[in-house]
Design an enzyme around this catalytic site. Structure first.
Site, PDB file in Angstrom:
ATOM      1  CG  HIS A 151      -7.505  -0.783  -0.519  1.00 46.77           C
ATOM      2  ND1 HIS A 151      -8.847  -0.682  -0.232  1.00 46.77           N
ATOM      3  CD2 HIS A 151      -6.859  -0.314   0.576  1.00 46.77           C
ATOM      4  CE1 HIS A 151      -9.012  -0.168   0.985  1.00 46.77           C
ATOM      5  NE2 HIS A 151      -7.813   0.078   1.493  1.00 46.77           N
ATOM      6  CG  ASP A 188      -8.800   1.798   5.271  1.00 45.52           C
ATOM      7  OD1 ASP A 188      -7.611   1.830   5.658  1.00 45.52           O
ATOM      8  OD2 ASP A 188      -9.138   1.415   4.143  1.00 45.52           O
ATOM      9  CG  HIS A 247      -4.932   4.026   2.065  1.00 41.68           C
ATOM     10  ND1 HIS A 247      -6.028   4.741   2.490  1.00 41.68           N
ATOM     11  CD2 HIS A 247      -5.275   2.725   2.195  1.00 41.68           C
ATOM     12  CE1 HIS A 247      -6.979   3.903   2.874  1.00 41.68           C
ATOM     13  NE2 HIS A 247      -6.556   2.662   2.694  1.00 41.68           N
ATOM     14  CD  GLU A 263      -3.083  -0.781   2.269  1.00 41.36           C
ATOM     15  OE1 GLU A 263      -3.074   0.271   2.943  1.00 41.36           O
ATOM     16  OE2 GLU A 263      -3.965  -1.653   2.379  1.00 41.36           O
TER      17      GLU A 263
HETATM   18 ZN   LIG Z   1      -7.385   0.890   3.228  1.00 35.44          ZN
END
Ligand SMILES: [Zn+2]
Length: 139
Positions: A84, A95, A82, A24
């Site tokens: 995935h 999250d 961010h 990530e």
């Molecule tokens: Zn996430």
């Protein structure tokens, strides 16, 4: 709620997510906000200190420095992005936990494969509930 972001900034974030794959990536969105309209002025890369494909963490001192530096220029820390890898752009349970602390920020999440960005979505937490933020690319 709306997130206005330049297509050049979207490309920067996309590139960061693809470079960091299969881990990530994480970064910060600096800009302005007024009445639920957030406008990105600058994208700042951060390091994912976890080096993980399913989680991220950024150095709190780094985040603070970026926040202070933005404030000195009359701007704000308005969001976090961010990625995935191999997953959709959704708010994971992890999250959602972090959003309880950082819910006043826009959370821009990218779902991607090794080759390309599959989707981009933005969220915020308001009154303990996750809400969609409309992405509006601008030139
Ligand atoms: Zn996430």
């Amino acid at each position: 709620m709306k997130l206005k972001i330049k297509s050049s900034d979207i490309r920067k974030i996309d590139a960061h997510a693809l470079e960091t794959y299969p881990h990530e990536c994480v970064g910060l969105l600096i800009g302005t906000s007024e009445k639920g309209v957030f406008e990105v002025r600058e994208v700042v890369r951060a390091q994912n200190t976890l080096n993980s494909p399913v989680a991220f963490e950024a150095d709190p001192q780094f985040v603070y420095n970026v926040y202070k530096e933005a404030e000195n220029r009359g701007l704000q820390l308005i969001g976090i992005y961010h990625s995935h890898p191999n997953l959709h752009a959704y708010v994971s349970a992890r999250d959602a936990e972090f959003m309880k602390f950082w819910g006043h920020l826009v959370w821009l999440i990218l779902g991607l494969s090794q080759e390309k960005i599959i989707e981009r979505k933005a969220f915020m937490m308001r009154d303990g509930k996750i809400q969609d933020v409309e992405l509006e690319p601008v030139e």
